[in-house]
Enzyme design. Structure first.
Site, PDB file in Angstrom:
ATOM      1  N   GLU A   5       2.443  -0.709   4.440  1.00 23.27           N
ATOM      2  CA  GLU A   5       2.229   0.640   3.935  1.00 23.27           C
ATOM      3  C   GLU A   5       3.576   1.310   3.721  1.00 23.27           C
ATOM      4  O   GLU A   5       4.435   1.278   4.604  1.00 23.27           O
ATOM      5  CB  GLU A   5       1.429   1.478   4.939  1.00 23.27           C
ATOM      6  CG  GLU A   5       0.017   1.014   5.169  1.00 23.27           C
ATOM      7  CD  GLU A   5      -0.991   1.603   4.188  1.00 23.27           C
ATOM      8  OE1 GLU A   5      -0.588   2.340   3.258  1.00 23.27           O
ATOM      9  OE2 GLU A   5      -2.186   1.322   4.360  1.00 23.27           O
ATOM     10  N   ASP A  16      -3.305   2.256  -5.024  1.00 23.42           N
ATOM     11  CA  ASP A  16      -1.955   2.139  -4.482  1.00 23.42           C
ATOM     12  C   ASP A  16      -1.372   0.735  -4.667  1.00 23.42           C
ATOM     13  O   ASP A  16      -2.120  -0.220  -4.759  1.00 23.42           O
ATOM     14  CB  ASP A  16      -1.930   2.558  -3.001  1.00 23.42           C
ATOM     15  CG  ASP A  16      -2.930   1.828  -2.112  1.00 23.42           C
ATOM     16  OD1 ASP A  16      -4.090   1.677  -2.525  1.00 23.42           O
ATOM     17  OD2 ASP A  16      -2.551   1.445  -1.000  1.00 23.42           O
ATOM     18  N   HIS A  45       0.851  -1.193   0.000  1.00 27.61           N
ATOM     19  CA  HIS A  45       0.000   0.000   0.000  1.00 27.61           C
ATOM     20  C   HIS A  45       0.890   1.247   0.000  1.00 27.61           C
ATOM     21  O   HIS A  45       2.103   1.170   0.185  1.00 27.61           O
ATOM     22  CB  HIS A  45      -0.822   0.082   1.293  1.00 27.61           C
ATOM     23  CG  HIS A  45      -1.669  -1.092   1.606  1.00 27.61           C
ATOM     24  ND1 HIS A  45      -3.001  -1.135   1.327  1.00 27.61           N
ATOM     25  CD2 HIS A  45      -1.390  -2.266   2.230  1.00 27.61           C
ATOM     26  CE1 HIS A  45      -3.529  -2.267   1.757  1.00 27.61           C
ATOM     27  NE2 HIS A  45      -2.565  -2.982   2.312  1.00 27.61           N
ATOM     28  N   HIS A  70      -2.454  -2.997  -3.403  1.00 24.56           N
ATOM     29  CA  HIS A  70      -3.839  -2.815  -2.961  1.00 24.56           C
ATOM     30  C   HIS A  70      -4.760  -2.699  -4.174  1.00 24.56           C
ATOM     31  O   HIS A  70      -5.884  -3.192  -4.165  1.00 24.56           O
ATOM     32  CB  HIS A  70      -3.922  -1.566  -2.082  1.00 24.56           C
ATOM     33  CG  HIS A  70      -5.114  -1.504  -1.205  1.00 24.56           C
ATOM     34  ND1 HIS A  70      -5.399  -0.392  -0.455  1.00 24.56           N
ATOM     35  CD2 HIS A  70      -6.110  -2.388  -0.935  1.00 24.56           C
ATOM     36  CE1 HIS A  70      -6.512  -0.601   0.239  1.00 24.56           C
ATOM     37  NE2 HIS A  70      -6.965  -1.809  -0.040  1.00 24.56           N
TER      38      HIS A  70
END
Length: 182
Positions: free
Chosen positions: A118, A167, A36, A157
């Site tokens: 992330e 993303d 992400h 994602h």
């Protein structure tokens, strides 16, 4: 490579436990890695806003773009900052709330069987060398600890929530990353 403790925490990560997780289903083998990106506000790097979001401490009045985040309960397993610093919010053994409505190879609810990482970034801003270095090392560690995470089972994602998420975006160099994994 890095040590993953039996408790599911990465030994070298800064730990910031999030309340936004729950147990995985008993039958869920960890077999997917989801990449992400996040920045708060969008396109701005540094600061504590991402940490605050993942720990339910974000002041949604701090920026006008945060209004939509009011009451949102999300997390990821890891957050890798622009300088390569690794932060962990949820044990890999637990289900972080990162994927939302999602599907991979016909299977719904990717949070059940995935790990979410992330990267501090946005779809159209290149990621840093430090982020790639740490992401590669972490991924190799995860693949060793969770052998069902094959390179073909590392996705964005955007791949598990198409039309809803974009993303890690066009700025993410998939070829470089996957080639570095070997």
């Amino acid at each position: 490579m890095y040590l993953i403790e039996a408790s599911g925490w990465l030994a070298n990560a800064d730990k910031h436990p999030s309340p936004n997780y729950n147990q995985r289903p008993n039958s869920a083998e960890i077999s997917l890695l989801v990449i992400h990106n996040i920045s708060l506000p969008a396109g701005h790097f540094g600061g504590a806003h991402v940490h605050e979001l993942f720990t339910n401490c974000l002041d949604c009045s701090a920026h006008n773009s945060f209004a939509d985040l009011q009451g949102l309960t999300v997390s990821a397993h890891l957050f890798i900052e622009r300088d390569g610093k690794i932060n962990q919010f949820v044990s890999f053994n637990d289900r972080a709330w990162h994927a939302g409505v999602s599907q991979f190879e016909g299977r719904d609810n990717c949070n059940d069987f995935s790990i979410g990482i992330e990267l501090e970034g946005s779809d159209d801003i290149p990621y840093t060398d430090e982020q790639y270095r740490e992401l590669i090392a972490v991924t190799q560690s995860l693949q060793r600890y969770y052998p069902a995470i094959l390179t073909a089972r590392i996705v964005g994602h955007c791949d598990i929530a198409p039309g809803r998420k974009t993303d890690p975006g066009s700025a993410f160099d998939w070829a470089y990353y996957k080639n570095a994994l070997g």
